[in-house]
Design a protein around this motif. Structure first.
Motif, PDB file in Angstrom:
ATOM      1  N   ILE A 105      -5.479   2.727  -3.618  1.00  0.00           N
ATOM      2  CA  ILE A 105      -5.838   1.612  -2.723  1.00  0.00           C
ATOM      3  C   ILE A 105      -7.267   1.162  -3.038  1.00  0.00           C
ATOM      4  CG2 ILE A 105      -6.208   0.916  -0.325  1.00  0.00           C
ATOM      5  CD1 ILE A 105      -4.281   3.237   0.453  1.00  0.00           C
ATOM      6  N   PHE A 106      -7.439  -0.146  -3.250  1.00  0.00           N
ATOM      7  CA  PHE A 106      -8.788  -0.670  -3.502  1.00  0.00           C
ATOM      8  C   PHE A 106      -9.574  -0.716  -2.192  1.00  0.00           C
ATOM      9  CE2 PHE A 106      -7.897  -3.091  -7.576  1.00  0.00           C
ATOM     10  CZ  PHE A 106      -8.999  -2.609  -8.253  1.00  0.00           C
ATOM     11  N   PRO A 107     -10.562   0.147  -1.994  1.00  0.00           N
ATOM     12  CA  PRO A 107     -11.329   0.086  -0.748  1.00  0.00           C
ATOM     13  C   PRO A 107     -12.161  -1.189  -0.659  1.00  0.00           C
ATOM     14  CG  PRO A 107     -11.736   2.150  -1.934  1.00  0.00           C
ATOM     15  CD  PRO A 107     -11.045   1.230  -2.872  1.00  0.00           C
ATOM     16  N   GLU A 108     -12.493  -1.776  -1.815  1.00  0.00           N
ATOM     17  CA  GLU A 108     -13.328  -2.981  -1.820  1.00  0.00           C
ATOM     18  C   GLU A 108     -12.545  -4.213  -1.366  1.00  0.00           C
ATOM     19  OE1 GLU A 108     -12.502  -1.010  -4.309  1.00  0.00           O
ATOM     20  OE2 GLU A 108     -14.061  -0.800  -5.818  1.00  0.00           O
ATOM     21  N   TYR A 109     -11.243  -4.109  -1.300  1.00  0.00           N
ATOM     22  CA  TYR A 109     -10.368  -5.251  -1.012  1.00  0.00           C
ATOM     23  C   TYR A 109      -9.990  -5.313   0.459  1.00  0.00           C
ATOM     24  CZ  TYR A 109      -6.276  -8.275  -2.068  1.00  0.00           C
ATOM     25  OH  TYR A 109      -5.359  -9.291  -2.166  1.00  0.00           O
ATOM     26  N   GLY A 110      -9.723  -4.128   1.029  1.00  0.00           N
ATOM     27  CA  GLY A 110      -9.343  -4.080   2.437  1.00  0.00           C
ATOM     28  C   GLY A 110      -9.253  -2.644   2.903  1.00  0.00           C
ATOM     29  N   MET A 111      -9.096  -2.495   4.205  1.00  0.00           N
ATOM     30  CA  MET A 111      -8.950  -1.157   4.791  1.00  0.00           C
ATOM     31  C   MET A 111      -7.492  -0.942   5.102  1.00  0.00           C
ATOM     32  SD  MET A 111     -11.158   0.980   7.045  1.00  0.00           S
ATOM     33  CE  MET A 111      -9.659   1.556   7.604  1.00  0.00           C
ATOM     34  N   VAL A 112      -6.967   0.155   4.615  1.00  0.00           N
ATOM     35  CA  VAL A 112      -5.546   0.411   4.843  1.00  0.00           C
ATOM     36  C   VAL A 112      -5.371   1.594   5.789  1.00  0.00           C
ATOM     37  CG1 VAL A 112      -3.401   1.202   3.756  1.00  0.00           C
ATOM     38  CG2 VAL A 112      -4.775  -0.580   2.667  1.00  0.00           C
ATOM     39  N   GLU A 113      -4.581   1.382   6.831  1.00  0.00           N
ATOM     40  CA  GLU A 113      -4.156   2.503   7.687  1.00  0.00           C
ATOM     41  C   GLU A 113      -2.647   2.654   7.479  1.00  0.00           C
ATOM     42  OE1 GLU A 113      -5.508   1.956  11.920  1.00  0.00           O
ATOM     43  OE2 GLU A 113      -6.160   0.064  11.085  1.00  0.00           O
ATOM     44  N   GLY A 149       3.250   5.688  16.168  1.00  0.00           N
ATOM     45  CA  GLY A 149       2.009   4.944  16.396  1.00  0.00           C
ATOM     46  C   GLY A 149       0.752   5.714  16.013  1.00  0.00           C
ATOM     47  N   ASN A 150       0.926   6.863  15.363  1.00  0.00           N
ATOM     48  CA  ASN A 150      -0.231   7.662  14.923  1.00  0.00           C
ATOM     49  C   ASN A 150      -0.415   7.548  13.416  1.00  0.00           C
ATOM     50  OD1 ASN A 150      -0.646   8.721  17.546  1.00  0.00           O
ATOM     51  ND2 ASN A 150       1.119  10.068  17.214  1.00  0.00           N
ATOM     52  N   PRO A 151      -1.613   7.876  12.924  1.00  0.00           N
ATOM     53  CA  PRO A 151      -1.810   7.821  11.470  1.00  0.00           C
ATOM     54  C   PRO A 151      -0.857   8.785  10.744  1.00  0.00           C
ATOM     55  CG  PRO A 151      -3.913   7.987  12.609  1.00  0.00           C
ATOM     56  CD  PRO A 151      -2.852   8.193  13.642  1.00  0.00           C
ATOM     57  N   ALA A 152      -0.196   8.277   9.702  1.00  0.00           N
ATOM     58  CA  ALA A 152       0.663   9.144   8.879  1.00  0.00           C
ATOM     59  C   ALA A 152      -0.243   9.820   7.863  1.00  0.00           C
ATOM     60  CB  ALA A 152       1.729   8.306   8.174  1.00  0.00           C
ATOM     61  N   THR A 153      -0.385  11.115   7.966  1.00  0.00           N
ATOM     62  CA  THR A 153      -1.336  11.812   7.086  1.00  0.00           C
ATOM     63  C   THR A 153      -0.661  12.885   6.241  1.00  0.00           C
ATOM     64  OG1 THR A 153      -1.843  13.227   8.957  1.00  0.00           O
ATOM     65  CG2 THR A 153      -3.407  11.467   8.494  1.00  0.00           C
ATOM     66  N   ASN A 154       0.535  13.304   6.641  1.00  0.00           N
ATOM     67  CA  ASN A 154       1.192  14.377   5.898  1.00  0.00           C
ATOM     68  C   ASN A 154       1.801  13.865   4.607  1.00  0.00           C
ATOM     69  OD1 ASN A 154       0.624  16.131   8.008  1.00  0.00           O
ATOM     70  ND2 ASN A 154       2.484  15.462   9.110  1.00  0.00           N
ATOM     71  N   GLU A 155       1.796  14.728   3.607  1.00  0.00           N
ATOM     72  CA  GLU A 155       2.433  14.413   2.332  1.00  0.00           C
ATOM     73  C   GLU A 155       3.849  13.880   2.605  1.00  0.00           C
ATOM     74  OE1 GLU A 155       0.487  15.359  -0.343  1.00  0.00           O
ATOM     75  OE2 GLU A 155       1.870  14.771  -1.930  1.00  0.00           O
ATOM     76  N   ALA A 195      -3.234  -3.340   7.570  1.00  0.00           N
ATOM     77  CA  ALA A 195      -4.359  -3.633   6.684  1.00  0.00           C
ATOM     78  C   ALA A 195      -5.368  -4.589   7.315  1.00  0.00           C
ATOM     79  CB  ALA A 195      -3.838  -4.231   5.385  1.00  0.00           C
ATOM     80  N   THR A 196      -6.616  -4.344   7.004  1.00  0.00           N
ATOM     81  CA  THR A 196      -7.714  -5.230   7.396  1.00  0.00           C
ATOM     82  C   THR A 196      -8.339  -5.763   6.114  1.00  0.00           C
ATOM     83  OG1 THR A 196      -8.112  -3.957   9.409  1.00  0.00           O
ATOM     84  CG2 THR A 196      -9.930  -5.315   8.601  1.00  0.00           C
ATOM     85  N   GLY A 197      -8.155  -7.046   5.877  1.00  0.00           N
ATOM     86  CA  GLY A 197      -8.623  -7.615   4.609  1.00  0.00           C
ATOM     87  C   GLY A 197     -10.092  -7.998   4.675  1.00  0.00           C
ATOM     88  N   PHE A 198     -10.775  -7.855   3.543  1.00  0.00           N
ATOM     89  CA  PHE A 198     -12.205  -8.191   3.502  1.00  0.00           C
ATOM     90  C   PHE A 198     -12.483  -9.524   2.796  1.00  0.00           C
ATOM     91  CE2 PHE A 198     -12.947  -3.353   3.354  1.00  0.00           C
ATOM     92  CZ  PHE A 198     -12.967  -3.284   4.749  1.00  0.00           C
ATOM     93  N   ARG A 229      -6.256  -5.385  11.241  1.00  0.00           N
ATOM     94  CA  ARG A 229      -5.175  -4.475  11.661  1.00  0.00           C
ATOM     95  C   ARG A 229      -3.826  -5.203  11.609  1.00  0.00           C
ATOM     96  NH1 ARG A 229      -5.204  -0.466  16.002  1.00  0.00           N
ATOM     97  NH2 ARG A 229      -4.618   0.933  14.323  1.00  0.00           N
ATOM     98  N   TYR A 230      -3.577  -5.797  10.480  1.00  0.00           N
ATOM     99  CA  TYR A 230      -2.369  -6.610  10.276  1.00  0.00           C
ATOM    100  C   TYR A 230      -1.179  -5.719   9.911  1.00  0.00           C
ATOM    101  CZ  TYR A 230       0.775  -9.722   7.666  1.00  0.00           C
ATOM    102  OH  TYR A 230       1.863 -10.383   7.179  1.00  0.00           O
ATOM    103  N   ARG A 231      -0.111  -5.830  10.683  1.00  0.00           N
ATOM    104  CA  ARG A 231       1.099  -5.039  10.400  1.00  0.00           C
ATOM    105  C   ARG A 231       1.908  -5.723   9.304  1.00  0.00           C
ATOM    106  NH1 ARG A 231       4.234  -2.811  15.534  1.00  0.00           N
ATOM    107  NH2 ARG A 231       5.532  -2.253  13.764  1.00  0.00           N
TER     108      ARG A 231
END
Ligand SMILES: [Zn+2]
Length: 470
Positions: A296-304, A310-316, A324-327, A336-338
């Motif tokens: 994921i390009f951090p310079e492009y946007g923030m991805v959750e 409704g919680n962050p998916a963190t497990n493999e 996504a929040t675009g910059f 926080r665009y779905r």
């Protein structure tokens, strides 16, 4: 500090040299200042450590939130209703206090989502798939969004040795008008693109495509996975040799299934390179030279990644929706665009050395196919475009295919269609799909699948594609 200013503050030993080497090429994507500033910046930032990347992201986020609070009516309301201010968002966890931006909200509030401080002359209209089959319209910044996007994409392609000016075959849903007269391609001399029609890939005509590609000697093939797979299947069935000049297949805009990657690598004997992006330009992620993880390009946007609770998916391997929040889009900001696309994270560390968050796989746009009257497959991806001119009159639509070469288009209309509306839909459809008959039927409702998903195509014909059978 803007990305542009930030880029300026960094040392760029290659900047001038590159500028002169490539000149002001390309009429379609003028490699102007915005392109070069973004491109040069990325050549350095992609190697930053995690801390520096996050610090940079936080600065862009801050800038975006201050901008929307000041200039965008919709977000002013969001902040005011929550009793919060941009300054209360101090880290990425705080960002989660803001509500999601859904496709429905954009559809209903587009004018309130536009920044007041940009003149109309700066606007460029864009569209993407909506949640119930209605295309979603929004705006980009003319000249800027496209140039930045190009800089990011070229930075991705460099990972498989793409150089600006390389020769490309393009098989990405383009209509080639001379195809009706038996010429199935056109040449774009500025970009050195040989553009092939995606709608004439029948067993009779494919040998001509293959001969033309061989004669053109492309360095790369840019393709929709669905379109290049049609060519690959034909080549495999007929034991056709790969194109020796091709260094990689550049596959975007649709899911790339693992069986498909295997087929393409076997037939073309080269790397199959895939990336995830969307026309909303809020998130961008691509594979690298060492792995098939999407970086994921951090310079492009923030991805959750948000799981079904409704919680962050963190497990493999845990699937989550890409939020996504675009910059890069200050005219019509996506916070926080779905996206409605799914992806799975991974804790793996990639050998390439980049410190980007990784996605193990992305399940974005499904690949689907029509079957034409000769029995050949055709990519479905562009069928949506037939509805663009009448999108304001539609609640939802769905294609159904029961017979080769014939499709039924069910439309749940919001307001009455005139005869010329119907003609326009048919004409646009036939422009893309000349070997089809289309019938339009107006319906009261379009049912969802058992899992509550919306399907754009109900394909009743058997398609022997393994994973395509759902
Ligand atoms: Zn990597």
């Amino acid at each position: 500090m803007s990305l542009k200013d930030f880029a300026k503050s960094l040392p760029h030993p290659l900047k001038q040299g590159l500028k002169y080497a490539y000149g002001a090429a390309s009429s379609r994507f003028r490699y102007g200042k915005v392109f070069w500033d973004t491109y040069n910046f990325l050549q350095e930032s992609q190697w930053w450590n995690r801390e520096k990347l996050e610090e940079y992201q936080m600065r862009l986020l801050e800038k975006m939130l201050n901008h929307v609070y000041e200039n965008v009516a919709y977000y002013q309301k969001v902040f005011d209703q929550s009793g919060s201010k941009p300054k209360n968002i101090q880290d990425f966890d705080d960002l989660r206090k803001l509500p999601y931006l859904t496709k429905e909200i954009i559809q209903e509030n587009l004018s309130d989502l536009m920044a007041r401080n940009y003149p109309k002359s700066k606007l460029r209209y864009g569209t993407t798939g909506g949640s119930t089959g209605i295309p979603l319209g929004f705006y980009h910044e003319k000249g800027v969004s496209e140039a930045k996007e190009r800089a990011f994409i070229i930075t991705l392609w460099h990972r498989v040795n793409f150089k600006m000016g390389d020769r490309c075959v393009v098989l990405r849903g383009n209509v080639v008008h001379s195809a009706n007269k038996g010429k199935f391609w056109e040449y774009d001399p500025v970009n050195k693109y040989l553009i092939l029609s995606s709608y004439h890939m029948t067993n009779e005509i494919l040998p001509k495509y293959i001969a033309k590609i061989r004669e053109f000697k492309p360095d790369f093939i840019q393709a929709y996975p669905s379109a290049i797979t049609i060519l690959a299947r034909f080549m495999k069935k007929n034991n056709i040799e790969p194109f020796s000049s091709v260094k990689a297949l550049l596959c975007g805009s649709e899911n790339l299934y693992s069986w498909q990657r295997e087929l393409l690598e076997e037939v073309f004997q080269c790397r199959v390179y895939s990336w995830y992006g969307h026309s909303e330009q809020a998130a961008l992620a691509g594979e690298c030279e060492k792995s098939t993880y999407y970086h994921i390009f951090p310079e492009y946007g923030m991805v959750e990644l948000i799981n079904k609770d409704g919680n962050p998916a963190t497990n493999e391997d845990e699937l989550g929706e890409i939020v996504a929040t675009g910059f890069n889009n200050f005219i019509c900001p996506f916070i926080r665009y779905r996206t409605m696309d799914l992806a799975a994270p991974t804790d793996a560390k990639c050998e390439c050395g980049r410190n980007h968050p990784l996605l193990k796989r992305v399940e974005g746009r499904l690949q689907e196919f029509f079957v034409d009257r000769t029995g050949s497959l055709t990519t479905f991806t562009c069928a949506h475009k037939a509805l663009w001119n009448v999108k304001d009159k539609i609640n939802a639509y769905q294609y159904v295919q029961n017979e080769p070469g014939k499709v039924l288009l069910n439309i749940d209309a919001k307001s009455k269609f005139s005869i010329s509306d119907i003609d326009s839909v048919k004409r646009t459809f036939l422009d893309f799909y000349p070997r089809f008959d289309i019938k339009i039927k107006f319906v009261e409702d379009i049912p969802r699948t058992e899992r509550g998903k919306f399907r754009y195509l109900i394909q009743k014909l058997p398609i022997e594609f393994g994973d395509f059978q759902k």
